[in-house]
Design a protein around this motif. Structure first.
Motif, PDB file in Angstrom:
ATOM      1  N   SER A 164      47.560   5.549   8.720  1.00  9.78           N
ATOM      2  CA  SER A 164      47.270   4.733   9.902  1.00  9.78           C
ATOM      3  C   SER A 164      47.881   3.348   9.749  1.00  9.78           C
ATOM      4  O   SER A 164      48.451   2.789  10.692  1.00  9.78           O
ATOM      5  CB  SER A 164      45.762   4.609  10.104  1.00  9.78           C
ATOM      6  OG  SER A 164      45.204   5.895  10.164  1.00  9.78           O
ATOM      7  N   TYR A 199      43.347   5.765  13.480  1.00 13.75           N
ATOM      8  CA  TYR A 199      43.194   4.387  13.959  1.00 13.75           C
ATOM      9  C   TYR A 199      41.717   4.110  14.212  1.00 13.75           C
ATOM     10  O   TYR A 199      41.193   3.060  13.856  1.00 13.75           O
ATOM     11  CB  TYR A 199      43.991   4.167  15.252  1.00 13.75           C
ATOM     12  CG  TYR A 199      45.488   3.983  15.086  1.00 13.75           C
ATOM     13  CD1 TYR A 199      46.126   4.322  13.900  1.00 13.75           C
ATOM     14  CD2 TYR A 199      46.265   3.454  16.115  1.00 13.75           C
ATOM     15  CE1 TYR A 199      47.495   4.153  13.759  1.00 13.75           C
ATOM     16  CE2 TYR A 199      47.631   3.265  15.984  1.00 13.75           C
ATOM     17  CZ  TYR A 199      48.242   3.628  14.798  1.00 13.75           C
ATOM     18  OH  TYR A 199      49.598   3.447  14.669  1.00 13.75           O
ATOM     19  N   LEU A 219      41.297   1.382  11.280  1.00 10.62           N
ATOM     20  CA  LEU A 219      41.959   0.102  11.601  1.00 10.62           C
ATOM     21  C   LEU A 219      41.054  -1.115  11.451  1.00 10.62           C
ATOM     22  O   LEU A 219      41.483  -2.162  10.950  1.00 10.62           O
ATOM     23  CB  LEU A 219      42.563   0.117  13.014  1.00 10.62           C
ATOM     24  CG  LEU A 219      43.854   0.917  13.220  1.00 10.62           C
ATOM     25  CD1 LEU A 219      44.508   0.548  14.555  1.00 10.62           C
ATOM     26  CD2 LEU A 219      44.842   0.738  12.093  1.00 10.62           C
TER      27      LEU A 219
END
Ligand code: NOJ
Length: 715
Positions: free
Chosen positions: A298, A315, A319
């Motif tokens: 990612s 994600y 993230l």
């Protein structure tokens, strides 16, 4: 009332104010978003029936209201509005969803497949088709189509050749740009437009041995001159987004490739729209050995320039933590969010999140769409061989035989959208309508796999004046994940032709397929061969029209048909060889293709005069080359003139033997003449790109090749 509205606007947040600029609205919204809300915008999930069997991944039951996007498999405006209402009303900031879908060669009204479309050499027809398709899609709930596919494809074993515009970079660029204009032309905020998504960025078509998802070895000059080339043309046409590819590009996968995604796309071309990964492509970086785990995958994908994660869920999961731990700067997340919000603002989704709830009758199969489907089918079929048996005149008994004769399913081709088989017009019906006074009888002969008892078909052939034998591939033999080690038709289909031919009756073979086929045995037996591709809802009328002569065929191949599978890869714009003549050729078979790029017959004849340059060619300003073409036969018809250039010597890099730079299609009545003109822009048409994408142009000798003639020019 007006005053009240104005007051409301003044007290509501700036991002909700349609009178402010896109940038102001984006910045205002971004400043209000939490990290979690930002990250959620960068995810695309799927909901509902997923009709791509290769989209393997977790399907989320209930979507979070803050999600950025969904792949939307329904065609129901009510459902779309209900889903959108959740996003608008249940998320804190009321950010609309963007609904994506693969509207490829038709949403409901199904058209010719893209490879066939390119054989029409009529980009304005493709533009029209895409505009009608956009209308059906947007009014059914789709804002964003994952189309066009502009992967230059030179290996017909690769099933996805069906989805693009063939082997030539320029043809992919022209048709891709036409489709972008068609999808987006009505204005992104209009209910008749969708945002286009160029895919698969980049080089996916260079798959080794024609296998899907695998490594691709692409040198920098080839990357620029072949694979990136059509992307630039389509971005210039205004494409709003891209999809990053599955393939490993010479050691760095397409979905983590900083060079292609950031240095080229952003820094060089200045593109400001979003890049979405292909399905699960972020997670697949692990399979490719480029990331140890989904967290690293990612991080690498986002840092390289993939803004939205389609279905890897990486994600979503990592993230926030990657930002909080300082491993990736929040500015990179912000930039990705800006791009996602930008496309939403451009589509007008903040101001008009919902669509009218129209009935299917108001949306689908409108007369102008059906008419375009017919015309595109007619112009894209390619007459590969004809010994005079076509057009069929005065036959009173016609036998229609073969696995594709009465087969609506396989006629649809891959990515059939929401079309149902019963909405397709099958070949047998089209032929029956076309020849109302002939007796038309049908026998299957064999199925698509080539299995069956031929006896009834042979008996029917014996009793008939002419046989139309409809051969071809299954719907799922081309498209994603459908590589074939041989591009020949199953032996049983060829055997059926052989036995029918033995009856002594003339045989017209029609082909329905999503890739070039190995046809040398079929070509030797058939009296005529007509390539129909997978021609869409109205393909049967086009086929009937060509068989009867009501329509004069005008399609020409946008991809080479090899003589046999062993010649692959074979394409017209190969680089020059060190030895010529009898050297470097196959010892066992011809080295020429069976049907070259640009091949296609007509019921009339066209004669080309000598090309001539108007004025003196020059290195620093455009000049014109023209040629006169006459229709010397008895039928009216279209002719497409293909203009190539060739650079016999280049001091920087070797160049292809010839390169297509322009084409034009015109209708000429029998006996009529027309002048075709190619306006040469020296740097665009004679120049070349180096490995860094820098264009250069050397003075000296060039050739313009047109209609088999060669005009030498000096600049
Ligand atoms: C995977 C395919 O490669 C791509 O072309 C398509 O757009 C996505 N799945 C979404 O369906």
């Amino acid at each position: 009332m007006r005053r009240l509205l104005l007051l409301l606007l003044l007290i509501s947040p700036a991002y909700k104010n349609p009178h402010l600029s896109e940038d102001k609205r984006i910045e205002d919204l971004l400043a209000r978003m939490t990290l979690h809300e930002k990250v959620m915008q960068l995810n695309q999930f799927t909901l509902g029936r997923n009709d791509n069997v290769n989209n393997i991944g977790e399907v989320v039951g209930k979507l979070p209201a803050e999600i950025g996007s969904v792949i939307y498999y329904a065609a129901d405006p009510v459902l779309r509005n209900a889903m959108q209402r959740r996003a608008m009303e249940e998320s804190r900031l009321g950010i609309p969803l963007i609904f994506g879908y693969d509207d490829i060669h038709g949403f409901k009204t199904l058209y010719q497949i893209s490879l066939g479309q390119a054989c029409s050499w009529n980009p304005s027809l493709v533009e029209k088709m895409c505009s009608y398709s956009a209308r059906e899609a947007r009014r059914s709930g789709v804002d964003w189509t994952f189309s066009p596919m502009i992967d230059v494809a030179r290996d017909p074993r690769w099933g996805r050749v069906a989805e693009g515009y063939g082997e030539d970079p320029y043809v992919n660029g022209v048709f891709g740009a036409a489709s972008v204009r068609g999808y987006q032309g009505a204005g992104l905020k209009s209910l008749d437009a969708v945002a286009a998504c160029l895919k698969h960025y980049v080089g996916y078509g260079a798959s080794e041995a024609g296998r899907d998802y695998v490594y691709t070895e692409i040198s920098r000059p080839t990357l620029w001159n072949v694979y990136l080339f059509p992307y630039k043309m389509c971005l210039d046409a205004g494409a709003q987004s891209l999809m990053s590819s599955f393939n490993d590009i010479s050691g760095i996968p397409g979905s983590a490739n900083h060079y292609t995604l950031t240095e080229v796309l952003r820094d060089t071309w200045g593109f400001d729209g979003p890049v979405v990964s292909d399905w699960d492509a972020v997670k697949q970086l692990i399979n490719q050995g480029y990331a140890a785990n989904l967290r690293e995958a990612s991080s690498k994908a986002l840092m390289a320039g993939v803004d939205m994660d389609m279905m890897s869920h990486g994600y979503e999961e990592y993230l926030e933590d990657l930002v909080e731990s300082g491993e990736i700067p929040v500015s990179v997340v912000d930039e990705a969010v800006r791009r996602v919000l930008r496309i939403k603002f451009r589509l007008g989704l903040f101001d008009n999140p919902y669509i009218p709830e129209e009935t299917p009758e108001k949306r689908f199969f409108l007369p102008e769409a059906m008419e375009t489907a017919s015309q595109l089918a007619a112009e894209s079929m390619v007459l590969l061989k004809n010994n005079g048996v076509l057009p069929i005149r005065n036959a009173s008994n016609i036998a229609v035989i073969g696995p594709l004769a009465k087969n609506s399913w396989d006629l649809m081709g891959n990515w059939k959208g929401h079309t149902e088989p019963e909405e397709m017009d099958v070949f047998l019906d089209g032929i029956r309508r076309e020849f109302p006074s002939a007796e038309i009888k049908y026998e299957l002969g064999c199925n698509v796999n080539g299995e069956g008892d031929f006896s009834a078909a042979l008996a029917l052939a014996e009793r008939s004046d002419v046989v139309i034998l409809c051969l071809g591939e299954k719907l799922n033999w081309s498209g994603e994940n459908t590589s074939r080690s041989s591009i020949a038709l199953p032996g049983g289909q060829e055997k059926l032709l052989e036995e029918i031919k033995a009856t002594g009756k003339p045989v017209v073979v029609t082909l329905t397929n999503g890739r070039p086929l190995e046809l040398n045995r079929i070509d030797a037996l058939a009296d005529a061969v007509l390539e129909t591709w997978q021609p869409g809802v109205n393909g049967a009328s086009a086929l009937g029209g060509i068989l009867s002569g009501r329509i004069n065929p005008s399609g020409k191949l946008a991809i080479t048909f090899p003589w046999s599978t062993g010649q692959i890869p074979i394409y017209y714009n190969r680089h020059k060889s060190a030895r010529r003549g009898t050297q470097g050729v196959y010892k066992d078979i011809t080295s020429d293709p069976l049907y070259p790029f640009g091949h296609g017959l007509s019921y009339t004849t066209f004669e080309y005069g000598d090309p001539r340059c108007i004025g003196t060619p020059s290195i620093d300003r455009p000049f014109k080359v023209e040629i006169e073409v006459s229709n010397t036969g008895k039928a009216d018809g279209y002719e497409t003139v293909l203009w190539y250039i060739s650079d016999p010597y280049c001091s920087v890099l070797t160049r292809p033997e010839k390169e297509l730079k322009y084409f034009e299609k015109k209708f000429l009545k029998a006996g009529e003449k027309a002048t075709f003109v190619f306006e040469v822009d020296p740097s665009r048409d004679l120049g070349y790109l180096d490995g860094d994408g820098r264009s250069f142009l050397e003075s000296g000798e060039y050739h313009v090749i047109v209609g088999g003639r060669d005009l030498k020019i000096m600049i």
